[in-house]
Scaffold this active site. Structure first.
Site, PDB file in Angstrom:
ATOM      1  N   ASN A   9      41.082 -43.209  -7.401  1.00 29.07           N
ATOM      2  CA  ASN A   9      41.518 -43.701  -8.707  1.00 29.07           C
ATOM      3  C   ASN A   9      41.461 -42.544  -9.716  1.00 29.07           C
ATOM      4  O   ASN A   9      40.396 -41.962  -9.927  1.00 29.07           O
ATOM      5  CB  ASN A   9      40.574 -44.846  -9.119  1.00 29.07           C
ATOM      6  CG  ASN A   9      40.955 -45.449 -10.444  1.00 29.07           C
ATOM      7  OD1 ASN A   9      41.283 -44.722 -11.375  1.00 29.07           O
ATOM      8  ND2 ASN A   9      40.891 -46.754 -10.560  1.00 29.07           N
ATOM      9  N   GLU A  75      46.719 -51.233 -10.337  1.00 26.43           N
ATOM     10  CA  GLU A  75      45.773 -52.246 -10.822  1.00 26.43           C
ATOM     11  C   GLU A  75      46.322 -52.829 -12.115  1.00 26.43           C
ATOM     12  O   GLU A  75      46.672 -52.079 -13.038  1.00 26.43           O
ATOM     13  CB  GLU A  75      44.404 -51.620 -11.078  1.00 26.43           C
ATOM     14  CG  GLU A  75      43.715 -51.160  -9.805  1.00 26.43           C
ATOM     15  CD  GLU A  75      42.375 -50.511 -10.074  1.00 26.43           C
ATOM     16  OE1 GLU A  75      41.679 -50.224  -9.107  1.00 26.43           O
ATOM     17  OE2 GLU A  75      42.031 -50.273 -11.256  1.00 26.43           O
ATOM     18  N   HIS A 198      34.438 -50.010  -7.106  1.00 26.86           N
ATOM     19  CA  HIS A 198      33.829 -50.000  -8.434  1.00 26.86           C
ATOM     20  C   HIS A 198      32.411 -49.457  -8.382  1.00 26.86           C
ATOM     21  O   HIS A 198      31.553 -50.017  -7.708  1.00 26.86           O
ATOM     22  CB  HIS A 198      33.814 -51.372  -9.123  1.00 26.86           C
ATOM     23  CG  HIS A 198      33.972 -51.233 -10.607  1.00 26.86           C
ATOM     24  ND1 HIS A 198      32.939 -50.840 -11.424  1.00 26.86           N
ATOM     25  CD2 HIS A 198      35.048 -51.366 -11.406  1.00 26.86           C
ATOM     26  CE1 HIS A 198      33.380 -50.763 -12.661  1.00 26.86           C
ATOM     27  NE2 HIS A 198      34.659 -51.071 -12.686  1.00 26.86           N
TER      28      HIS A 198
HETATM   29  N1  PXP Z   1      38.827 -50.986  -7.932  1.00 25.38           N
HETATM   30  C1  PXP Z   1      39.165 -51.667  -9.037  1.00 25.38           C
HETATM   31  C2  PXP Z   1      39.868 -52.965  -8.887  1.00 25.38           C
HETATM   32  C3  PXP Z   1      38.900 -51.136 -10.317  1.00 25.38           C
HETATM   33  O1  PXP Z   1      39.247 -51.830 -11.427  1.00 25.38           O
HETATM   34  C4  PXP Z   1      38.296 -49.869 -10.425  1.00 25.38           C
HETATM   35  C5  PXP Z   1      38.078 -49.260 -11.766  1.00 25.38           C
HETATM   36  O2  PXP Z   1      39.289 -49.059 -12.395  1.00 25.38           O
HETATM   37  C6  PXP Z   1      37.964 -49.192  -9.235  1.00 25.38           C
HETATM   38  C7  PXP Z   1      38.218 -49.780  -8.005  1.00 25.38           C
HETATM   39  C8  PXP Z   1      37.309 -47.845  -9.261  1.00 25.38           C
HETATM   40  O3  PXP Z   1      36.056 -47.940  -9.842  1.00 25.38           O
HETATM   41  P1  PXP Z   1      35.266 -46.609 -10.242  1.00 25.38           P
HETATM   42  O4  PXP Z   1      36.129 -45.863 -11.191  1.00 25.38           O
HETATM   43  O5  PXP Z   1      34.006 -47.117 -10.841  1.00 25.38           O
HETATM   44  O6  PXP Z   1      35.041 -45.844  -8.968  1.00 25.38           O
END
Ligand code: PXP
Length: 260
Positions: A9, A75, A198
């Site tokens: 991400n 997303e 996350h």
């Molecule tokens: N998955 C989803 C659905 C998310 O909303 C996020 C954050 O945007 C992530 C993964 C990645 O989380 P992090 O940035 O904390 O690694």
């Protein structure tokens, strides 16, 4: 056990860019670098307030991921505006997330069971357009079943509460990891593909990657932070190595337990 994919991400490259209202650092360049370092896909969250990724970033990311043959995981909040953007760019996947403007990040999973009437038609239209739809949910089999019933092919389990508990040494970590495991087992029986993401870092990736039902992890904030110290490519490669090692251990344990 299938190979665990890593979606990177790149939202927070845009956070740094936007802090100055400048044109750098460029999240598209980060996506190119992530792919070169072994990312299996690129994830980006176009928030309603555009606090990090912009519309033109999504446009450019759709182009380069297609060119490089890697999936773009878009997303999005369940809104008409975001649905129209998804349908215009046709990313490989769309992950439906809850969104509140005042939150710092996505603080909890989507209430798919409670929001059926608003969410189901959006899932249907995205699936009809050929987009793989995932629902970002808390570790709860009820939410997994509601996602399945709505036609989503994938769920993404919110690992934020577990990762926070590990970092804060709160004593809740074991219970939260167990909920992730049990929901993964239940979702596999439902025929769902299971992702997780996350708050994952080099420590929490190990027990999470060892959950055998998981097909993909999406990781952003920690990797972008580490990139300051080690560079983005090495940070991604180290995460990849830890994922593979956790998977190999978990496979060996499984083989041992079945041969007993
Ligand atoms: N998955 C989803 C659905 C998310 O909303 C996020 C954050 O945007 C992530 C993964 C990645 O989380 P992090 O940035 O904390 O690694």
């Amino acid at each position: 056990m299938s190979r665990l994919r890593l979606g990177v991400n790149i939202d927070h490259v845009a956070t740094i860019r936007n802090a100055r209202g400048s044109t750098y650092p460029d999240p598209v360049r980060a996506a190119e670098m992530a792919i070169a370092a072994g990312a299996d896909g690129i994830t980006a969250h176009l928030r309603e307030d555009r606090r990090h990724i912009s519309d033109s970033d999504i446009e450019a990311l759709a182009v380069i991921t297609r060119k490089r043959g890697r999936p773009l995981n878009f997303e999005m909040a369940v809104t008409q505006e975001m649905e129209a953007i998804a349908l215009a760019h046709l990313p490989h996947a769309a992950c439906l997330v809850p969104e509140r403007r005042e939150e710092r990040t996505t603080e909890g999973g989507l209430d798919v069971a409670g929001g059926h009437n608003a969410i189901a038609p959006v899932v249907r239209r995205l699936v009809e357009a050929g987009i793989r739809v995932s629902c970002f949910i808390d570790a709860d089999p009820v939410q997994a079943q509601a996602s399945k019933d709505m036609g989503a092919q994938v769920i993404e389990l919110h690992t934020g509460a577990y990762c926070d508990a590990v970092r804060e040494r709160s004593g809740e970590a074991d219970r939260l990891l167990d909920a992730l495991r049990r929901t993964s087992e239940a979702a596999e029986r439902m025929g769902l593909e299971i992702h997780a993401g996350h708050g994952i870092d080099y420590e929490t990736v190990k027990p999470i990657a060892a959950i055998p039902q998981l097909a993909e992890l999406n990781i952003g904030h920690f990797l972008i932070g580490e990139a300051i110290f080690t560079g983005l490519g090495p940070a991604i490669q180290r995460m990849r190595m830890l994922m593979d090692a956790a998977r190999a251990n978990s496979e060996a344990e499984l083989a041992q337990s079945t041969s007993r």
